[in-house]
Motif scaffolding. Structure first.
Motif, PDB file in Angstrom:
ATOM      1  N   CYS A 164      36.017  10.755  19.921  1.00 50.99           N
ATOM      2  CA  CYS A 164      35.226  11.581  21.166  1.00 50.99           C
ATOM      3  C   CYS A 164      34.060  10.532  21.316  1.00 50.99           C
ATOM      4  CB  CYS A 164      34.612  12.796  20.805  1.00 50.99           C
ATOM      5  SG  CYS A 164      35.726  14.063  20.209  1.00 50.99           S
ATOM      6  N   PRO A 165      33.849  10.234  22.668  1.00 49.88           N
ATOM      7  CA  PRO A 165      32.720   9.403  23.032  1.00 49.88           C
ATOM      8  C   PRO A 165      31.327   9.869  22.516  1.00 49.88           C
ATOM      9  CG  PRO A 165      33.327  10.705  25.184  1.00 49.88           C
ATOM     10  CD  PRO A 165      34.326  11.072  23.827  1.00 49.88           C
ATOM     11  N   ALA A 166      30.787   8.955  21.704  1.00 53.76           N
ATOM     12  CA  ALA A 166      29.349   9.197  21.280  1.00 53.76           C
ATOM     13  C   ALA A 166      28.729   7.958  21.080  1.00 53.76           C
ATOM     14  CB  ALA A 166      29.606  10.102  20.004  1.00 53.76           C
ATOM     15  N   THR A 167      27.282   8.109  20.709  1.00 55.90           N
ATOM     16  CA  THR A 167      26.460   7.148  20.673  1.00 55.90           C
ATOM     17  C   THR A 167      25.567   7.386  19.586  1.00 55.90           C
ATOM     18  OG1 THR A 167      24.868   7.684  22.374  1.00 55.90           O
ATOM     19  CG2 THR A 167      26.368   6.030  22.954  1.00 55.90           C
ATOM     20  N   PHE A 168      25.150   6.708  18.491  1.00 51.53           N
ATOM     21  CA  PHE A 168      24.455   7.054  17.378  1.00 51.53           C
ATOM     22  C   PHE A 168      23.474   6.143  17.387  1.00 51.53           C
ATOM     23  CE2 PHE A 168      27.715   9.848  16.289  1.00 51.53           C
ATOM     24  CZ  PHE A 168      27.259  10.753  15.579  1.00 51.53           C
TER      25      PHE A 168
END
Length: 675
Positions: A411-415
């Motif tokens: 899933c598109p995600a940024t951390f």
């Protein structure tokens, strides 16, 4: 007609476990005239030969080649390649199976790119899958610019002439790591490799008798003798430097240090641990120099240091510590978005031990070290493991995984990382992430299949990878925001829920086991003020979702009447228009319900209505009403849609007859009317 693909399947006493494989080949979307199936029967002693030959009589594109037992799949695969008539060869194992469109899609991407190797996305319910390889579809890549070295199983599509021209063949007879040898020999000369990442092509399936290929315990001396051959191929095809180190590091990390790591090593007998170390150390000395060692993550660097020192008890200690390291993920927010995606925010940590204590770092003079509690006795007195340059390696992801088929989608995600102070010069790394989860089609994949889809959060840090289920730890407001939904065209129920008893977040797509009525019970039902009566349900939906047919149910005692109805997507919720008359329903008081989950499932109770002698339906006077501003927006939007349709139907044909300038003026006028 020319054959596009030859499917080569080594077969030995498969019994019932070959049935899914055969079924998947019979269901291929690639026409039967375009592919052949070569079952290479490796001297089976059961009824396999007779069964497959009968199948070949019924299906002319199936062939059976029987050879004396060789004891291993290498020789059958070589014979299959030699006999293949196809432009491409696809290897399949007897207890695995292909998705319906696998051959068609793999051939298409390979043929248009002139690919030497085509790698299709795989799923497995029992063995590791290199998900990083399949994060996106790559039309053209090579070993130099893609992580192909993480995918070393042979269940791929190869251009037949490429294999023959380069003399790529399996070593024959019983041996280990023959797949890795074959793949490394193939990757180096391959000019074009394609990766199909948006469709799951190949399924590894766990046998209930535990007899999957590669399940037998390894003999270290033979295993690492075979690994030496693979490493020789790497060295022969590369120059000293970063690229060679990168490739060697993969084998060091996975095949060598990986077998001296948790969970396996803590279960070894002392004798078997000695066998493993005695076999691994010579390879490490011959191939894994400081360039390979220095590129490892901190925990793996520590293992490498202990291996170099021949500290076998130290390897056990660090394995026991690493086995206690887990990932935790807190669900901070859950919000349905106007495009049908779920926005989630997550906080992730690496913890250790039964009390899930923070994985502490020691801070000294702007440098960070793995806390000495973890390394005491493993390093020389006073020496610390510096991890400052590894802080940037902390990362998080969010993924959807089908509980039954094991298909996994990123899933598109940024951390982002935050170093949180714990006092006494100690700290921990906290990961803050935001991403989107969806069951619907997005770039890179179509709609997910019907089923239970669990939400996972893999976390990386200090060279460790740990996965946590999302949801058990969550903010208090999340439960109320976790609305069931109706999405897509055709409309499907998508029900996010928290599992019992663990409380983990799962999406039930297309009513795999959950029901909308259950998850709407107790949620608000609002009356939409205006003309024809209409209810606003707490069922999330979007404008692009098709209207969904449902049934209204009027019940009194044992008597029921049903009326057709539809759910209409309106301003983020499903609206339920109600009839003003109920023809044929006797006068009296009736319980009004709506059947959302099909005729065999219980309806959702709404409220009591009265029906007069003329069939007119009267709603309760005290129904709570929907927000007037929201209703106004909905009415305005519907009016625009109606006007737009009318203009297109009536004005469109007229406008097309006008000269260009007049046509443009008519379009501007229409735009002003619609607003």
């Amino acid at each position: 007609m020319s054959v596009k693909v030859s499917v080569v399947i080594p077969v030995y006493n498969p019994g019932k476990y070959i049935d899914p494989c055969i079924d998947s080949l019979l269901r291929q979307s690639l026409p039967a005239d375009d592919f052949e199936v070569l079952f290479v029967n490796d001297g089976s002693t059961d009824d396999t030969r007779e069964r497959l030959e009968a199948l070949a009589v019924e299906h002319p594109h199936f062939r059976v080649i029987t050879i004396p037992n060789s004891g291993w799949p290498g020789k059958p695969r070589n014979i299959g390649v030699a006999e293949a008539k196809g432009e491409y060869v696809q290897f399949v194992d007897q207890d695995d199976y292909l998705a319906t469109e696998a051959l068609q899609r793999l051939y298409a991407i390979g043929h248009r790119n002139g690919s030497d190797i085509v790698i299709g996305k795989v799923a497995s319910n029992f063995r590791g899958v290199p998900h990083g390889v399949f994060k996106k579809t790559r039309e053209k890549c090579t070993l130099q610019d893609a992580p192909l070295y993480d995918s070393l199983t042979p269940h791929k599509m190869f251009r037949t002439e490429f294999l023959r021209e380069n003399g790529i063949a399996y070593p024959e007879g019983k041996r280990r790591l023959e797949d890795q040898l074959y793949m490394m020999q193939a990757y180096f000369p391959a000019k074009v490799v394609s990766i199909l990442g948006n469709y799951t092509c190949y399924y590894y399936s766990k046998r209930d008798d535990g007899q999957n290929a590669g399940s037998a315990k390894i003999v270290p001396s033979g295993y690492y003798g075979n690994l030496r051959e693979v490493l020789d191929v790497v060295v022969e095809n590369t120059e000293p430097g970063e690229f060679r180190d990168l490739l060697l590091r993969r084998f060091y990390r996975v095949e060598m240090l990986g077998r001296l790591s948790e969970p396996a090593v803590v279960k070894y007998t002392p004798e078997y641990l000695d066998e493993m170390c005695d076999a691994v150390r010579p390879l490490a000395e011959d191939f894994m120099d400081d360039g390979v060692h220095d590129g490892l993550g901190p925990v793996q660097r520590l293992r490498s240091t202990l291996l170099r020192k021949d500290d076998r008890q130290g390897l056990l200690r660090i394995a026991r510590f690493a086995a206690s390291v887990k990932a935790t993920a807190r669900l901070q927010d859950f919000t349905w978005q106007p495009d049908g995606r779920i926005a989630v925010t997550v906080t992730g940590r690496l913890v250790h031990g039964e009390d899930r204590a923070p994985l502490k770092l020691l801070r000294r003079d702007d440098r960070y070290f793995l806390h000495p509690d973890f390394t005491e006795g493993l390093l020389p007195a006073g020496e610390l493991l510096d991890v400052t340059d590894d802080i940037g390696g902390y990362a998080g992801e969010i993924s959807l995984r089908n509980r039954e088929t094991a298909v996994e989608w990123p899933c598109p995600a940024t951390f982002t990382t935050e170093i949180e102070d714990l006092g006494d010069d100690t700290c921990e790394v906290v990961l803050h992430g935001s991403g989107h989860v969806t069951s619907e089609a997005v770039k890179g994949r179509g709609r997910v299949s019907r089923g239970f889809w669990d939400v996972w959060v893999p976390l990386r840090g200090l060279g460790l990878v740990r996965k946590a289920r999302l949801g058990a730890d969550r903010a208090q407001h999340v439960d109320a925001a976790c609305l069931p939904a109706s999405l897509g065209s055709p409309a499907r129920a998508v029900i996010p829920y928290f599992t019992d008893p663990h409380g983990n977040l799962t999406l039930d797509v297309a009513r795999r086991g959950k029901r909308l009525a259950t998850y709407l019970e107790g949620r608000p039902v609002l009356l939409v003020p205006g003309g024809r009566p209409e209810l606003r349900l707490d069922l999330f939906t979007i404008t692009a979702t098709a209207q969904s047919p449902v049934q209204l149910v009027l019940s009194s005692g044992d008597t029921t009447h049903t009326l057709p109805a539809v759910l209409v997507p309106t301003e983020g919720r499903a609206h339920l228009p109600l009839p003003t008359r109920a023809a044929g329903v006797p006068a009296g008081t009736w319980q009004l319900s709506v059947r959302l989950d099909g005729a065999k499932n219980a309806p959702l109770p709404l409220f009591e209505v009265s029906v007069d002698s003329r069939g007119r339906v009267k709603l309760p006077a005290d129904l709570p009403e929907a927000d007037a501003e929201l209703v106004a927006r909905a009415v305005s939007r519907r009016r625009k849609v109606t006007v737009r349709r009318a203009l297109r139907t009536v004005g469109g044909p007229l406008a097309r007859r006008l000269p260009g300038r007049a046509r443009r003026s008519a379009r501007r006028l229409a735009a002003r009317i619609i607003g």
